[in-house]
Design a protein around this motif. Structure first.
Motif, short mmCIF file in Angstrom:
data_model
loop_
_atom_site.label_atom_id
_atom_site.label_comp_id
_atom_site.label_asym_id
_atom_site.label_seq_id
_atom_site.Cartn_x
_atom_site.Cartn_y
_atom_site.Cartn_z
N PHE A 162 0.86 -1.17 0.00
CA PHE A 162 0.00 0.00 0.00
C PHE A 162 0.90 1.23 0.00
N PRO A 163 0.44 2.31 -0.69
CA PRO A 163 1.25 3.53 -0.68
C PRO A 163 1.38 4.05 0.75
N LEU A 164 2.56 4.60 1.09
CA LEU A 164 2.79 5.02 2.48
C LEU A 164 1.85 6.14 2.93
N GLN A 165 1.27 6.86 1.95
CA GLN A 165 0.33 7.92 2.36
C GLN A 165 -1.08 7.39 2.63
N THR A 166 -1.29 6.04 2.48
CA THR A 166 -2.61 5.46 2.75
C THR A 166 -3.04 5.76 4.18
N LYS A 167 -4.31 6.12 4.34
CA LYS A 167 -4.82 6.43 5.69
C LYS A 167 -4.73 5.18 6.57
N ALA A 168 -4.39 5.40 7.84
CA ALA A 168 -4.21 4.28 8.77
C ALA A 168 -5.47 3.42 8.88
N GLY A 169 -6.64 4.05 8.86
CA GLY A 169 -7.89 3.29 8.95
C GLY A 169 -8.06 2.35 7.76
N ASP A 170 -7.64 2.80 6.60
CA ASP A 170 -7.72 1.96 5.41
C ASP A 170 -6.71 0.81 5.47
N VAL A 171 -5.53 1.08 6.02
CA VAL A 171 -4.53 0.02 6.18
C VAL A 171 -5.08 -1.06 7.11
N GLY A 172 -5.75 -0.62 8.18
CA GLY A 172 -6.35 -1.58 9.12
C GLY A 172 -7.39 -2.44 8.45
N TRP A 173 -8.28 -1.79 7.72
CA TRP A 173 -9.34 -2.52 7.00
C TRP A 173 -8.74 -3.51 6.01
N LYS A 174 -7.81 -3.00 5.20
CA LYS A 174 -7.31 -3.81 4.08
C LYS A 174 -6.47 -5.00 4.56
N SER A 175 -5.71 -4.81 5.64
CA SER A 175 -4.87 -5.91 6.12
C SER A 175 -5.75 -7.08 6.57
N LEU A 176 -6.93 -6.77 7.05
CA LEU A 176 -7.87 -7.83 7.41
C LEU A 176 -8.60 -8.35 6.17
N ALA A 177 -9.00 -7.44 5.30
CA ALA A 177 -9.80 -7.83 4.11
C ALA A 177 -9.07 -8.84 3.23
N VAL A 178 -7.77 -8.65 3.02
CA VAL A 178 -7.05 -9.53 2.10
C VAL A 178 -6.99 -10.96 2.66
N ASN A 179 -6.99 -11.07 3.98
CA ASN A 179 -6.99 -12.40 4.60
C ASN A 179 -8.37 -13.04 4.58
N LEU A 180 -9.39 -12.25 4.89
CA LEU A 180 -10.76 -12.81 4.87
C LEU A 180 -11.12 -13.25 3.46
#
Ligand code: ADP
Ligand code: MG
Length: 312
Positions: free
Chosen positions: A53-71
């Motif tokens: 993910f680009p380093l400027q990605t919002k922290a909330g989106d990083v949280g969501w996406k790190s879970l989403a890719v696994n689910l």
């Protein structure tokens, strides 16, 4: 804030009381109850800042996406998502970042009724590893290896939105719906559960159709012909992608997190009626090995057919 108060403050509350969590965060291990007659489906994926993910990605989106890719991996197997662990490596204990990260992570935990049951917290370059666990009745999991000649190749949702968003990231007129597809992908958990009744084989699309479908074909010892113009497009994708780049974005872009399934043709209508998302036929499983993209006349469209590879 030390490691332990950080865990207490941001993560301990993310274990809801659930009958199948005998012991959550706080001991040396979590204790989880797997119902008799079920198998545990386990998957893990790491997101590295600046790479996934680009380093400027919002922290909330990083949280969501790190879970989403696994689910999404659990969805592809037809497993019901139940529990996750979170291994977090952070450059520093930035409170604002942690608050937003845990909120994004929590939002998807709640939406998918999954419990955070443990993890690890360390200092270092930003990296997030989630291990997701689900349950599936014995023998019901959908593998990559079951595709048969004559099956329809189908995908949920639309393809190419996230890849287009990534390409337009700095454009002022990037439509929010495309941005959302990149930053907050929806794991197709309900679709995965419904499709396990019908699908011979399935995979989730993380590296793009042209990168992922060949894994199914190799595992099943078959080939596929996919008609480029059948690939489903969102309204915003059709509006913003140029004709010349469409196939490349839809087949090789990555980050779709849709399911690609191989279905016997007589199951299609019933399968479609059981899903909340569109299920589109894009091609067929054939004898001849390999993945071919064709136009409406059946003529080959050449394409570089591999996804992102880390060590190439
Ligand atoms: P240990 O040293 O035994 O591995 P830790 O101090 O790493 O224990 O973790 C203490 C507890 O907090 C454990 O239950 C662990 O699973 C949990 N934990 C640690 N980090 C996280 C995190 N980022 N998210 C959720 N739980 C965590
Ligand atoms: Mg530990």
């Amino acid at each position: 804030m030390d490691e332990f108060s950080l865990i207490r403050h941001y993560f301990s509350r993310l274990t809801p009381a659930a009958a199948d969590v005998a012991l959550g965060i706080g001991d040396d291990c979590a204790l989880l109850n797997v119902a008799p007659g079920h198998q545990l489906a386990v998957t893990t994926d790491t997101l590295v800042g600046g790479r996934h993910f680009p380093l400027q990605t919002k922290a909330g989106d990083v949280g969501w996406k790190s879970l989403a890719v696994n689910l999404s991996d659990l969805a592809a197997m037809g497993a019901q998502a139940r529990w996750v662990t979170l291994a977090l490596t952070l450059p520093d204990a930035d409170q604002e970042w942690l608050q937003a990260f845990s909120s994004g992570f929590h939002a998807l935990l709640q939406a998918s009724q999954v419990a955070l049951v443990g993890g690890d917290t360390t200092r270092g370059p930003l990296s997030i590893t989630v291990t997701a666990m689900g349950v599936v009745p014995v023998g019901k999991a959908v593998r990559r290896s079951g595709a048969r000649v004559g099956d329809l190749v189908c995908v949920t949702g639309t393809l190419g939105d996230a890849a287009l968003a990534l390409r337009l990231l700095d454009a002022p007129d990037l439509p929010p719906s495309l941005r959302e597809r990149l930053d907050r992908p929806q794991p197709r958990l309900a679709a995965g559960l419904a499709l396990r009744e019908f699908a011979h084989a399935a995979i989730d699309l993380s590296d793009g159709l042209a990168g992922d479908l060949p894994h199914v074909l190799e595992a099943s010892g078959v080939g596929a012909v996919v008609e480029a113009q059948l690939l489903p497009q969102s309204y915003e994708f059709a509006r913003h992608a140029s004709t010349g780049e469409r196939l490349q974005l839809q087949a090789q872009g990555g980050d779709d997190y849709e399911l690609c399934v191989c279905l016997p043709p007589d199951c299609l209508e019933l399968a479609q009626s059981r899903l909340e998302v569109p299920l589109t036929v894009i091609g067929r499983i054939v004898d001849a090995p390999g993945l071919r993209f064709v136009d409406a006349n059946g003529a080959n469209i050449p394409l570089e057919s591999h996804g992102y590879r880390h060590f190439q």
